[in-house]
Motif scaffolding. Structure first.
Motif, mmCIF file in Angstrom:
data_model
loop_
_atom_site.group_PDB
_atom_site.id
_atom_site.type_symbol
_atom_site.label_atom_id
_atom_site.label_comp_id
_atom_site.label_asym_id
_atom_site.label_seq_id
_atom_site.Cartn_x
_atom_site.Cartn_y
_atom_site.Cartn_z
ATOM 1 N N LYS A 297 5.020 -0.373 -0.357
ATOM 2 C CA LYS A 297 5.994 0.682 -0.114
ATOM 3 C C LYS A 297 5.415 2.038 -0.500
ATOM 4 C CE LYS A 297 9.360 -2.013 1.223
ATOM 5 N NZ LYS A 297 9.768 -2.000 2.643
ATOM 6 N N ALA A 298 4.715 2.079 -1.621
ATOM 7 C CA ALA A 298 4.112 3.336 -2.066
ATOM 8 C C ALA A 298 3.045 3.811 -1.083
ATOM 9 C CB ALA A 298 3.515 3.162 -3.457
ATOM 10 N N ILE A 299 2.237 2.884 -0.571
ATOM 11 C CA ILE A 299 1.232 3.259 0.430
ATOM 12 C C ILE A 299 1.911 3.914 1.632
ATOM 13 C CG2 ILE A 299 -0.418 2.329 2.116
ATOM 14 C CD1 ILE A 299 -1.180 0.227 -0.016
ATOM 15 N N GLY A 300 3.042 3.378 2.034
ATOM 16 C CA GLY A 300 3.760 3.934 3.171
ATOM 17 C C GLY A 300 4.144 5.383 2.992
ATOM 18 N N LYS A 301 4.358 5.813 1.761
ATOM 19 C CA LYS A 301 4.763 7.187 1.499
ATOM 20 C C LYS A 301 3.611 8.181 1.672
ATOM 21 C CE LYS A 301 8.467 5.779 -1.631
ATOM 22 N NZ LYS A 301 9.560 6.150 -0.735
ATOM 23 N N PHE A 302 2.389 7.689 1.771
ATOM 24 C CA PHE A 302 1.255 8.588 1.957
ATOM 25 C C PHE A 302 1.095 9.022 3.413
ATOM 26 C CE2 PHE A 302 0.391 7.119 -2.217
ATOM 27 C CZ PHE A 302 -0.412 8.089 -2.814
ATOM 28 N N GLY A 303 1.789 8.338 4.332
ATOM 29 C CA GLY A 303 1.746 8.742 5.721
ATOM 30 C C GLY A 303 0.335 8.779 6.275
ATOM 31 N N GLU A 304 0.074 9.750 7.129
ATOM 32 C CA GLU A 304 -1.213 9.811 7.820
ATOM 33 C C GLU A 304 -2.380 10.046 6.872
ATOM 34 O OE1 GLU A 304 -0.861 14.532 9.141
ATOM 35 O OE2 GLU A 304 -0.724 12.938 10.630
ATOM 36 N N THR A 305 -2.108 10.540 5.650
ATOM 37 C CA THR A 305 -3.216 10.738 4.710
ATOM 38 C C THR A 305 -3.804 9.413 4.235
ATOM 39 O OG1 THR A 305 -1.751 10.836 2.771
ATOM 40 C CG2 THR A 305 -2.235 12.921 3.893
ATOM 41 N N ALA A 306 -3.076 8.311 4.447
ATOM 42 C CA ALA A 306 -3.591 6.992 4.063
ATOM 43 C C ALA A 306 -4.559 6.433 5.097
ATOM 44 C CB ALA A 306 -2.443 6.014 3.856
ATOM 45 N N LEU A 307 -4.530 6.966 6.304
ATOM 46 C CA LEU A 307 -5.295 6.365 7.396
ATOM 47 C C LEU A 307 -6.799 6.322 7.147
ATOM 48 C CD1 LEU A 307 -3.407 7.686 10.554
ATOM 49 C CD2 LEU A 307 -3.444 5.357 9.663
ATOM 50 N N PRO A 308 -7.438 7.401 6.682
ATOM 51 C CA PRO A 308 -8.892 7.314 6.484
ATOM 52 C C PRO A 308 -9.303 6.177 5.557
ATOM 53 C CG PRO A 308 -8.185 9.599 6.410
ATOM 54 C CD PRO A 308 -6.939 8.766 6.421
ATOM 55 N N THR A 309 -8.557 5.976 4.476
ATOM 56 C CA THR A 309 -8.884 4.899 3.542
ATOM 57 C C THR A 309 -8.692 3.537 4.181
ATOM 58 O OG1 THR A 309 -8.249 6.266 1.647
ATOM 59 C CG2 THR A 309 -8.330 3.887 1.296
ATOM 60 N N LEU A 310 -7.565 3.345 4.871
ATOM 61 C CA LEU A 310 -7.301 2.058 5.512
ATOM 62 C C LEU A 310 -8.301 1.782 6.628
ATOM 63 C CD1 LEU A 310 -3.395 2.171 5.734
ATOM 64 C CD2 LEU A 310 -4.800 1.090 3.980
ATOM 65 N N ASP A 311 -8.630 2.808 7.402
ATOM 66 C CA ASP A 311 -9.599 2.628 8.490
ATOM 67 C C ASP A 311 -10.985 2.274 7.947
ATOM 68 O OD1 ASP A 311 -7.579 3.222 10.208
ATOM 69 O OD2 ASP A 311 -8.248 5.261 10.662
ATOM 70 N N GLU A 312 -11.359 2.883 6.833
ATOM 71 C CA GLU A 312 -12.663 2.581 6.242
ATOM 72 C C GLU A 312 -12.698 1.133 5.752
ATOM 73 O OE1 GLU A 312 -16.513 2.984 5.199
ATOM 74 O OE2 GLU A 312 -15.321 4.467 6.294
ATOM 75 N N GLN A 313 -11.597 0.683 5.165
ATOM 76 C CA GLN A 313 -11.541 -0.692 4.665
ATOM 77 C C GLN A 313 -11.505 -1.702 5.818
ATOM 78 O OE1 GLN A 313 -9.545 -1.887 1.267
ATOM 79 N NE2 GLN A 313 -9.566 0.091 0.247
ATOM 80 N N TRP A 314 -11.038 -1.263 6.979
ATOM 81 C CA TRP A 314 -10.994 -2.158 8.137
ATOM 82 C C TRP A 314 -12.394 -2.566 8.586
ATOM 83 C CZ3 TRP A 314 -6.559 -3.973 10.635
ATOM 84 C CH2 TRP A 314 -6.761 -4.622 11.857
ATOM 85 N N LYS A 315 -13.346 -1.656 8.417
ATOM 86 C CA LYS A 315 -14.717 -1.926 8.857
ATOM 87 C C LYS A 315 -15.272 -3.132 8.115
ATOM 88 C CE LYS A 315 -15.652 2.986 9.719
ATOM 89 N NZ LYS A 315 -16.444 4.151 9.280
ATOM 90 N N ASN A 316 -15.761 -4.110 8.857
ATOM 91 C CA ASN A 316 -16.380 -5.313 8.280
ATOM 92 C C ASN A 316 -15.417 -6.117 7.394
ATOM 93 O OD1 ASN A 316 -18.943 -4.615 9.438
ATOM 94 N ND2 ASN A 316 -19.203 -3.138 7.766
ATOM 95 N N ALA A 317 -14.096 -5.889 7.554
ATOM 96 C CA ALA A 317 -13.128 -6.641 6.747
ATOM 97 C C ALA A 317 -13.036 -8.076 7.246
ATOM 98 C CB ALA A 317 -11.759 -5.979 6.819
ATOM 99 N N SER A 318 -12.752 -8.992 6.331
ATOM 100 C CA SER A 318 -12.531 -10.385 6.700
ATOM 101 C C SER A 318 -11.202 -10.502 7.450
ATOM 102 C CB SER A 318 -12.479 -11.256 5.446
ATOM 103 O OG SER A 318 -11.331 -10.922 4.682
ATOM 104 N N GLU B 35 -7.039 9.702 -1.222
ATOM 105 C CA GLU B 35 -8.297 8.977 -1.037
ATOM 106 C C GLU B 35 -8.547 7.960 -2.146
ATOM 107 O OE1 GLU B 35 -8.894 12.387 -3.679
ATOM 108 O OE2 GLU B 35 -7.932 12.152 -1.730
ATOM 109 N N VAL B 36 -8.005 8.212 -3.338
ATOM 110 C CA VAL B 36 -8.162 7.277 -4.449
ATOM 111 C C VAL B 36 -6.920 6.401 -4.595
ATOM 112 C CG1 VAL B 36 -8.576 7.051 -6.924
ATOM 113 C CG2 VAL B 36 -9.648 8.919 -5.648
ATOM 114 N N ALA B 37 -5.745 7.018 -4.483
ATOM 115 C CA ALA B 37 -4.501 6.305 -4.752
ATOM 116 C C ALA B 37 -4.268 5.164 -3.765
ATOM 117 C CB ALA B 37 -3.331 7.280 -4.707
ATOM 118 N N VAL B 38 -4.509 5.392 -2.486
ATOM 119 C CA VAL B 38 -4.262 4.344 -1.487
ATOM 120 C C VAL B 38 -5.152 3.141 -1.742
ATOM 121 C CG1 VAL B 38 -4.413 3.767 0.976
ATOM 122 C CG2 VAL B 38 -3.412 5.947 0.254
#
Length: 429
Positions: free
Chosen positions: A144-165, A116-119
């Protein structure tokens, strides 16, 4: 190359300060000669002689030590495991390029700890760190490092997607691509992004779907539409994505046949490749279109049509063998190993394939393509490997002319790639 490498390099994604770094990185990448393992190995090379540093020692060294000491501290932190990740994250802000690179790789190796912090931190760094250490720039290492987090990266990426430019969404697409199949839940938002029809974002979204593979099957309808987009780049990237999706993309076969017959050259070659990757259920009309494309006036189209027919195998495309043999005899297909591989796959002789693979690998021009064929063959390629090993031993025992030095380097590189694939249990493709 890795699954997303070809669109990581789209300079339109990046801020001006990263454009120069991206250009330099492309020069060093060499279109596939560098591998993720080599990049991580280079970034991981810290000074030897590590003392038994404690967590507190590492914090102090990262705050006060010189560059060499900080590299030692990062290596020590990596050996401590998950508890060290919070301290490693602070090293992402280090003033030394090499320390940041080493910390990025270490965090990736310790994934999915503190996702949740690293990604979030890695994504932030990927957008601003244009420094290059050894072969790869830090922003590539961060993705590349983000890719190693697999599905655990999804919540962070999905949250950042909201209202993203739009620009931020393009960057997030690169992150999804590095997750590969684990990013399957992101497919609906990628489809929406394609339908927005922003040039840069459309390209990145299609590239992410390509990396996701079969799990991106819900995107087949929008990719079929993209095959007819006025931008021919969009057309050939849609072909690639459909090929990566594989058999679930069967509904797109009529459109791919049309693109193979009527598209621009780059679209035709990618449509041919996609049909081969979708597999043996593509039907007789598609097979006939591929057989006709074996004699196309454009060499890369012939090459991909031949490879596609070879992928389909003798039970489906055995009738194509005669067409390939005639075309290759009349107007040689390059690399020769592609034609020989397809003929072998369709029931032809092995010896011409072995000779063409060795020749293409030695010469170097088609080394990448020939090595890919060797990997596709799996253990069937052992006679080729044995002869390459014998050639390498023979060349290494004498004083070499410059051309022979190049041949030896080409052979050694292929052998190293094959050994790595076999040791890791990489399945035949």
């Amino acid at each position: 190359m890795t699954r997303s490498s070809s669109f990581l390099w789209d300079a339109r994604l990046w801020t001006p300060q990263l454009l120069l770094a991206a250009s330099l990185a492309l020069c060093f990448w060499g279109f596939g000669y560098a591998t993720p393992a080599r990049a991580e190995g280079a970034a991981s090379s810290a000074p030897t002689g590590l003392a038994a540093l404690s967590l507190e020692d590492c914090k102090r060294v990262l705050a006060e030590g010189d560059e060499a000491s900080r590299l030692k501290a990062v290596a020590a932190l990596e050996s401590m495991g998950q508890e060290a990740v919070p301290v490693l994250l602070t090293a992402l802000d280090d003033s030394h390029d090499a320390v940041r690179a080493r910390a990025i790789v270490a965090i990736g190796k310790l994934a999915p700890a503190h996702a949740e912090v690293a990604v979030s931190k890695l994504l932030e760094l990927a957008q601003k760190d244009g420094a290059q250490v050894d072969e790869w720039p830090n922003w590539i290492l961060a993705f590349k490092a983000i890719g190693k987090f697999g599905e655990t990266a999804l919540p962070t990426l999905d949250e950042q997607w909201k209202n993203a430019s739009p620009e931020k969404k393009a960057v997030l697409c690169v992150a999804y691509s590095e997750l590969g199949p684990a990013a399957g839940p992101a497919v609906p938002k990628l489809i929406e992004l394609i339908e927005e029809d922003n040039l840069v974002n459309r390209r990145q979204a299609v590239g992410a779907l390509m990396a996701i593979g079969p799990a991106a099957a819900p995107a087949v309808p929008v990719l079929r539409k993209a095959l007819y987009h006025e931008d021919f780049h969009t057309q050939y990237w849609a072909c690639r994505a459909l090929g990566a999706i594989g058999e679930p993309a069967l509904p797109a076969v009529p459109d791919l046949i049309d693109r193979l017959k009527n598209g621009a050259a780059s679209v035709k070659r990618n449509a041919a490749a996609a049909l081969g990757k979708i597999g043996p259920k593509i039907g007789p009309e598609a097979i006939q279109a591929l057989i006709e494309a074996v004699d196309d006036v454009v060499q890369p189209v012939r090459e991909q049509a031949v490879l596609a027919l070879g992928r389909l195998g003798p039970d489906v495309a055995g009738s194509a063998r005669e067409a390939i043999e005639k075309s290759h005899a009349r107007r040689p297909i390059y690399p020769a190993s592609a034609a020989c591989w397809a003929i072998w796959r369709l029931g032809g002789p092995f010896e011409p394939l072995k000779n063409s693979l060795i020749s293409d690998i030695r010469a170097g021009i088609y080394r990448d393509e020939a090595t890919e064929i060797v990997l596709t063959m799996g253990r069937d390629a052992e006679p080729v490997i044995k002869e390459l090993e014998a050639l390498a031993r023979s060349l290494a025992q004498k004083k070499l002319a410059p051309l022979e030095e190049e041949e030896l380097a080409n052979i050694q590189q292929t052998l190293a790639e094959v050994r790595t694939a076999w040791q890791s249990g990489t399945p035949a493709r």
